[in-house]
Design an enzyme around this catalytic site. Structure first.
Site, PDB file in Angstrom:
ATOM      1  N   TRP A 357       0.839  -1.210   0.000  1.00 19.46           N
ATOM      2  CA  TRP A 357       0.000   0.000   0.000  1.00 19.46           C
ATOM      3  C   TRP A 357       0.870   1.254   0.000  1.00 19.46           C
ATOM      4  O   TRP A 357       0.400   2.350  -0.284  1.00 19.46           O
ATOM      5  CB  TRP A 357      -0.953   0.006   1.202  1.00 19.46           C
ATOM      6  N   ASP A 358       2.153   1.100   0.274  1.00 23.09           N
ATOM      7  CA  ASP A 358       3.082   2.228   0.295  1.00 23.09           C
ATOM      8  C   ASP A 358       2.966   3.061  -0.988  1.00 23.09           C
ATOM      9  O   ASP A 358       3.083   4.285  -0.963  1.00 23.09           O
ATOM     10  CB  ASP A 358       4.532   1.737   0.369  1.00 23.09           C
ATOM     11  N   GLU A 487       0.951  -1.893  13.058  1.00 30.33           N
ATOM     12  CA  GLU A 487       1.075  -3.364  13.094  1.00 30.33           C
ATOM     13  C   GLU A 487       1.467  -3.881  14.471  1.00 30.33           C
ATOM     14  O   GLU A 487       1.716  -5.068  14.632  1.00 30.33           O
ATOM     15  CB  GLU A 487       2.099  -3.815  12.049  1.00 30.33           C
ATOM     16  N   LYS A 599       3.231   1.731  16.183  1.00 28.89           N
ATOM     17  CA  LYS A 599       4.367   1.609  15.263  1.00 28.89           C
ATOM     18  C   LYS A 599       4.445   2.793  14.300  1.00 28.89           C
ATOM     19  O   LYS A 599       5.511   3.310  13.995  1.00 28.89           O
ATOM     20  CB  LYS A 599       4.215   0.302  14.474  1.00 28.89           C
ATOM     21  N   GLN A 600       3.286   3.192  13.775  1.00 29.27           N
ATOM     22  CA  GLN A 600       3.281   4.230  12.737  1.00 29.27           C
ATOM     23  C   GLN A 600       1.927   4.914  12.732  1.00 29.27           C
ATOM     24  O   GLN A 600       0.984   4.419  13.348  1.00 29.27           O
ATOM     25  CB  GLN A 600       3.554   3.593  11.388  1.00 29.27           C
TER      26      GLN A 600
HETATM   27  C1  BGC Z   1       4.849  -1.195   7.598  1.00 28.28           C
HETATM   28  C2  BGC Z   1       3.815  -1.301   6.502  1.00 28.28           C
HETATM   29  C3  BGC Z   1       4.503  -1.188   5.175  1.00 28.28           C
HETATM   30  C4  BGC Z   1       5.661  -2.185   5.044  1.00 28.28           C
HETATM   31  C5  BGC Z   1       6.468  -1.979   3.782  1.00 28.28           C
HETATM   32  C6  BGC Z   1       5.931  -2.254   7.392  1.00 28.28           C
HETATM   33  O1  BGC Z   1       6.903  -2.125   8.374  1.00 28.28           O
HETATM   34  O2  BGC Z   1       4.267  -1.369   8.857  1.00 28.28           O
HETATM   35  O3  BGC Z   1       2.857  -0.272   6.644  1.00 28.28           O
HETATM   36  O4  BGC Z   1       3.594  -1.382   4.146  1.00 28.28           O
HETATM   37  O5  BGC Z   1       6.535  -2.036   6.131  1.00 28.28           O
HETATM   38  O6  BGC Z   1       7.048  -0.698   3.762  1.00 28.28           O
END
Ligand code: BGC
Length: 765
Positions: A357-358, A487, A599-600
């Site tokens: 999804w990035d 996550e 986490k984000q």
């Molecule tokens: C992130 C995801 C992301 C993936 C690839 C993961 O660490 O939590 O949101 O899509 O990395 O960048």
């Protein structure tokens, strides 16, 4: 933070060699051209810490899934971008000793990534155990003019002896992925051909049947004169090359120019590959290294004209943003809609080079503003082409209708197999829909919607319709058992971001349908038939929109990340002992899941996407609550926080987050750059400047800016393409200069005031 690289506005510079940093440097100094990429491995080989990395875009292998406990619905394989033929190899023997800087003394080491002209340079003096000293200088690039071509200039000068030097340029197909689930090799050799001065090697992937033909040719010079040498051909099971012997006297410099063409069956017929490789190689060989290097520099100059960002007064920030822009331009050029952007681009194997999804959430805005509109359109078309597979994916999981795009994919099929991500991170569907809105809002290309976008929106809305369920107890629709962008917690109910983006998608889909109905009634009729849109399903979407449940904390005035978030022990990141960070390296997964640490960006990701729908006070309250609980252990996190902090006029925070996102790899912030650079988050860095400090938005078809400059900077300027205009924005503490060099007038809103610009204007602030 481990800063060992020098600060410089246009170059990444490493001035001393340390094996400990080598894998990190191999990632950072990577080269690419959207078609192929190469980690900064040494031509002469290296027995120290290294991760070999040569990648060809779109060449992947379905590696059989490795699982602890099989769960129905898991994909059978994880698609991995492959390590391909090593085309950079040039073995060097000084007398009879193989040059390997892990085995000799190295001085005057310098490795430079020249971002202005697009090449990698390395030089050093090696003192061998025999006492012989040689000076090595190398320069190489992967051409952004002739995408199949890579070229290397490699020079050797004996500094304190006269003697024999043997060099062996080769192509090696005996390669493997470090990340191979069953330690399998993914390539088989199909054909080899070796001549005097040239060699050809064709490999084929197992299962996927991609063919790759690599062809090499070279010239040898002594000082500046081309020389004929004694040559021997070498052919091994998977390797082809030549061995060239020369006598050099002290201070005499020999140089090999090695040219390579890599062509694949993705672009050409299998039986033509060798011939096409030969033709492309000959063309490059005739052009010669200097001419190609000059063309490379000119082509990069053009790229920089459209995408450079200048920052005055802060070298670290300047270098970082150029590095990010350089890597993004090296990763995706948008000419091929079958390709996408892996989170590590061409700089490592991690994440399998697949699409996440990035792309939609982070990368689309960069390409929208810095490149022709068709480039970002191709990113969208990629998902459009995979719509059938996304529908299939939903069926596999038991849904009767709609489409669920995969969390990780190469060809449209899901290839990730951690249940909490594969089955639960369904928010990715929202990002795919959001990117369509973003593209159309920015470009005004409504035709895209009618031809492609609406199909995707309808199927995603249908997915959400089936995925929600009605809670009798709450008298509301709910979405249960998901993982949000954060996550660090799984299987949560009513993740605010997921509920919100689901509803937003349905709202947007309805709006798009109604616009098409008003503006193009005939097309609307055709669409209704083609997509079999029922009144009842649209009514259901409306009902879900009106009756979705959103977790909130009224007292704090915030949206809750998910049901029960406030039951967690509320601790702030600042209260954690520094040694605990990053928590993903120091805590058990159990402890992470139970903690309140994020986490984000999660709620804040939603408020970033939908900022036009929320007032500042709401964004502020949520920011002030969530940011102190966020550990930013995804590279995608700091940029979103930087942008929102700019919006909230929290200048110091915005700057702190900007530095963190932009220098993430150069300073190896998260101690993981050796796996590859965080390419997709680099687009977020660009957004932090243009959308964050620049305040760029498009609202009701009008470009809007609200710039403010961090106190650490004297000036920053950026360029954006917008609907046929190329606009330059220069910001200082007291002024905003906007230049529109086109012959059309530009209507723009700057700091809430309207301007019509032709040429330049300077606004005092
Ligand atoms: C992130 C995801 C992301 C993936 C690839 C993961 O660490 O939590 O949101 O899509 O990395 O960048």
């Amino acid at each position: 933070m481990k800063r060992y690289l020098e600060l410089d506005p246009w170059n990444i510079v490493e001035n001393s060699f340390n094996d400990i940093n080598n894998k990190v440097s191999e990632s950072i100094f990577s080269l690419g051209n959207g078609y192929m990429g190469q980690r900064a491995n040494f031509e002469e080989g290296y027995t120290g810490s290294t991760l070999a990395g040569t990648y060809m875009a779109g060449i992947y292998y379905p590696d059989k899934t490795k699982f602890g406990w099989w769960k129905n619905g898991y994909p059978e394989y994880f698609a991995k971008v492959l390590n391909c033929t090593n085309w950079i190899g040039i073995d060097v023997y000084i007398e009879d000793t193989k040059l390997d800087i892990a085995q000799c003394d190295v001085s005057n080491f310098s490795r430079i990534l020249n971002m202005k002209e697009g090449y990698l340079y390395r030089s050093f003096i090696a003192t061998l155990k025999s006492g012989n000293e040689v000076k090595i200088e190398t320069k190489r690039f992967v051409s952004i003019v002739d995408k199949e071509i890579g070229a290397i200039e490699y020079s050797i000068t004996p500094l304190n002896f006269n003697g024999n030097i043997t060099i062996s340029p080769y192509l090696d197909g005996d390669i493997k992925n470090e990340d191979a689930n069953y330690d399998e090799k993914f390539w088989e050799t199909i054909s080899k051909q070796t001549g005097l001065g040239n060699a050809y090697l064709t490999l084929k992937t197992k299962k996927t049947d991609f063919y790759l033909c690599s062809a090499m040719k070279y010239d040898i010079f002594k000082d500046n004169a081309k020389v004929a040498c004694e040559i021997e051909m070498i052919e091994k099971e998977k390797l082809v090359g030549n061995v060239v012997r020369l006598n050099l006297i002290k201070d005499e410099r020999m140089t090999i120019f090695k040219y390579v063409a890599n062509v694949t069956s993705r672009d050409f017929k299998i039986h033509e590959l060798t011939e096409i490789a030969k033709q492309k190689l000959n063309k490059a060989y005739i052009k010669g290294f200097s001419k190609m290097a000059e063309e490379q520099a000119n082509a990069w100059e053009e790229k920089w004209k459209a995408s450079d960002i200048i920052i005055q007064g802060d070298l670290a920030a300047q270098q970082a943003i150029r590095f990010n822009i350089f890597q993004l331009n090296q990763t995706y050029t948008g000419e091929d809609s079958r390709l996408n952007i892996g989170p590590k681009g061409f700089t490592g194997e991690k994440y399998g080079g697949s699409t996440y999804w990035d792309t939609e959430a982070y990368c689309v805005p960069f390409y929208l503003s810095t490149a022709d509109e068709k480039i970002s359109k191709n990113l969208l078309i990629y998902r459009y082409k995979q719509l059938d597979k996304a529908k299939e994916n939903a069926r596999k999981l038991g849904y009767k209708k709609g489409a669920l795009y995969p969390m990780v994919t190469m060809n449209g099929e899901e290839c990730h197999n951690e249940w909490e991500i594969t089955f639960e991170e369904i928010h990715r569907n929202g990002a795919v829909a959001y990117a369509i809105y973003n593209y159309v809002n920015y470009t005004g290309d409504k035709e895209y919607l009618t031809r492609y976008g609406v199909d995707v929106l309808i199927e995603i809305s249908r997915f959400w319709e089936e995925r929600v369920n009605y809670s009798q107890e709450k008298n509301k629709y709910v979405i249960l058992g998901v993982t949000g962008p954060n996550e660090y917690e799984n299987n949560v109910n009513n993740n605010w971001y997921t509920n919100r983006i689901a509803v937003w998608t349905m709202e947007y889909t309805i709006k798009v349908l109604s616009n098409i109905k008003d503006e193009e009634p005939k097309k609307y009729e055709d669409l209704i038939k083609k997509l079999k849109i029922q009144v009842s399903e649209v009514d259901k979407w409306k009902d879900i929109i009106e009756n979705m449940f959103y977790p909130k904390n009224e007292k704090l005035g915030i949206f809750l990340q998910q049901d029960g978030y406030m039951d967690k022990e509320q601790i702030l990141v600042d209260a954690l002992p520094k040694e605990n960070l990053p928590i993903n390296k120091h805590w058990s997964w159990d402890r992470i899941l139970r903690s309140c640490f994020i986490k984000q960006a999660d709620v804040l990701q939603g408020l970033y996407f939908l900022q036009h729908l929320y007032d500042l006070e709401t964004i502020r309250k949520n920011y002030e609550f969530y940011e102190p609980r966020t550990v930013h252990e995804s590279s995608l996190s700091p940029c979103i926080h930087s942008i929102l902090a700019s919006k909230l006029d929290m200048k110091e925070k915005a700057y702190e987050m900007y530095l963190r996102t932009s220098r993430l790899d150069i300073d190896n912030y998260n101690d993981d750059t050796e796996d590859g650079c965080h390419i997709t988050s680099m687009a977020g860095t660009w957004m932090s400047i243009v959308e964050g400090f620049g305040g760029l938005k498009v609202k009701d078809d009008i470009l809007t800016l609200d710039p403010s400059i961090p106190k650490e900077w004297q000036l920053f300027s950026f360029k954006i393409r917008y609907r046929g205009f190329l606009i330059k924005v220069k910001v200082t503490e007291n002024s905003i200069e906007i230049t529109n060099d086109s012959s059309e007038k530009l209507h723009i809103i700057v700091k809430k005031k309207d301007y019509i610009i032709l040429g330049s204007i300077t606004i005092k602030v």
